[in-house]
Design a protein around this motif. Structure first.
Motif, mmCIF file in Angstrom:
data_model
loop_
_atom_site.group_PDB
_atom_site.id
_atom_site.type_symbol
_atom_site.label_atom_id
_atom_site.label_comp_id
_atom_site.label_asym_id
_atom_site.label_seq_id
_atom_site.Cartn_x
_atom_site.Cartn_y
_atom_site.Cartn_z
ATOM 1 N N VAL A 1 0.824 -1.210 0.000
ATOM 2 C CA VAL A 1 0.000 0.000 0.000
ATOM 3 C C VAL A 1 0.862 1.267 0.000
ATOM 4 O O VAL A 1 0.801 2.079 0.919
ATOM 5 N N PHE B 1 0.690 4.127 -1.595
ATOM 6 C CA PHE B 1 0.006 5.415 -1.544
ATOM 7 C C PHE B 1 -0.482 5.710 -0.127
ATOM 8 O O PHE B 1 -0.479 6.852 0.313
ATOM 9 N N TYR B 2 -0.915 4.658 0.572
ATOM 10 C CA TYR B 2 -1.318 4.843 1.976
ATOM 11 C C TYR B 2 -0.141 5.368 2.791
ATOM 12 O O TYR B 2 -0.283 6.316 3.558
ATOM 13 N N LEU C 1 0.463 8.989 2.060
ATOM 14 C CA LEU C 1 -0.508 9.863 2.716
ATOM 15 C C LEU C 1 -0.300 9.872 4.229
ATOM 16 O O LEU C 1 -0.383 10.925 4.866
ATOM 17 N N ASN D 1 -6.144 4.517 4.412
ATOM 18 C CA ASN D 1 -6.082 3.561 3.301
ATOM 19 C C ASN D 1 -7.474 3.178 2.819
ATOM 20 O O ASN D 1 -7.702 3.043 1.622
ATOM 21 N N GLY E 1 -8.839 6.306 0.951
ATOM 22 C CA GLY E 1 -8.101 6.486 -0.308
ATOM 23 C C GLY E 1 -8.518 5.464 -1.349
ATOM 24 O O GLY E 1 -8.764 5.801 -2.511
ATOM 25 N N ALA E 2 -8.615 4.197 -0.929
ATOM 26 C CA ALA E 2 -9.043 3.142 -1.857
ATOM 27 C C ALA E 2 -10.466 3.373 -2.326
ATOM 28 O O ALA E 2 -10.790 3.147 -3.498
ATOM 29 N N SER F 1 -6.386 3.110 -6.485
ATOM 30 C CA SER F 1 -7.165 2.538 -5.390
ATOM 31 C C SER F 1 -6.436 1.355 -4.767
ATOM 32 O O SER F 1 -6.342 1.236 -3.541
ATOM 33 N N PHE G 1 -3.697 2.033 -2.319
ATOM 34 C CA PHE G 1 -4.096 2.400 -0.960
ATOM 35 C C PHE G 1 -4.498 1.176 -0.155
ATOM 36 O O PHE G 1 -4.164 1.038 0.999
ATOM 37 N N LYS G 2 -5.276 0.298 -0.798
ATOM 38 C CA LYS G 2 -5.771 -0.918 -0.148
ATOM 39 C C LYS G 2 -6.425 -1.750 -1.247
ATOM 40 O O LYS G 2 -6.994 -1.199 -2.188
#
Length: 193
Positions: free
Chosen positions: A67, A69-70, A73, A142, A145-146, A179, A182-183
């Protein structure tokens, strides 16, 4: 007449979003939980070694979820907010409301009916599963975001089906991949697309 109808619809949407925000005000009485403290500890341990180590930690595959992108962020949030849970609560509610707005637009693409779209937005905004995702202050990054990018993927796909423009299909795929970064909750959308 159209301006009055548009104003009425916009006020209705604003009222629904305000209701959703008020519904989530107990989030401000929340606290960080076990997994969040572990994530904070990891961040502070990595933070002493510079930005490059933070970036490498974000993209490095782990035993659990991939993940990046998570992590991006999360690292940005902790750099901005530190351990002030109020800011995480504000961000969580804003992300939840953003998802509710996207649910409205996806529903409108699907139903072509504003009443059903309003109803879908209210259901999403006040649903118990959304409450859990929104009240878990750091872990929600996450999930939200997803959800944002998963719903954008669906929106662009429906728009692609209507307009038959390849760039909309590409936006849909890019949103789906975002997506998943993120998750992995939107992995089933590959079958739909």
């Amino acid at each position: 007449v159209r301006k009055m109808i548009r104003l009425k619809n916009n006020l209705l949407i604003l009222g629904i979003l305000t209701l959703i925000a008020l519904f989530y005000t107990p989030v401000f009485s929340g606290f960080f939980q076990q997994d969040e403290w572990l994530a904070f500890g990891d961040f502070f341990a990595l933070g002493d070694h510079g930005l490059i180590n933070l970036l490498l930690a974000a993209i490095e595959p782990t035993v659990g979820h991939y993940v990046p992108f998570y992590y991006g962020l999360f690292f940005t949030s902790i750099s901005l907010f530190g351990l002030n849970d109020v800011w995480y609560a504000i961000l969580s509610i804003i992300l939840h409301i953003t998802i509710a707005i996207i649910v409205y637009f996806v529903s409108f693409k699907l139903f072509k009916d504003k009443t059903l779209s309003f109803f879908a937005m209210v259901l999403w905004g006040l649903n118990a599963s959304g409450q859990q995702a929104t009240s878990w202050l750091v872990a929600d990054l996450n999930t939200h975001g997803a959800s944002v990018f998963g719903l954008l993927s669906v929106f662009y796909f429906f728009k692609f089906l209507q307009e038959n423009k390849k760039k909309l299909f590409y936006f849909s795929i890019i949103s789906l991949i975002a997506s998943l970064m993120f998750k992995e909750i939107a992995v089933g959308l590959f079958l739909l697309l």
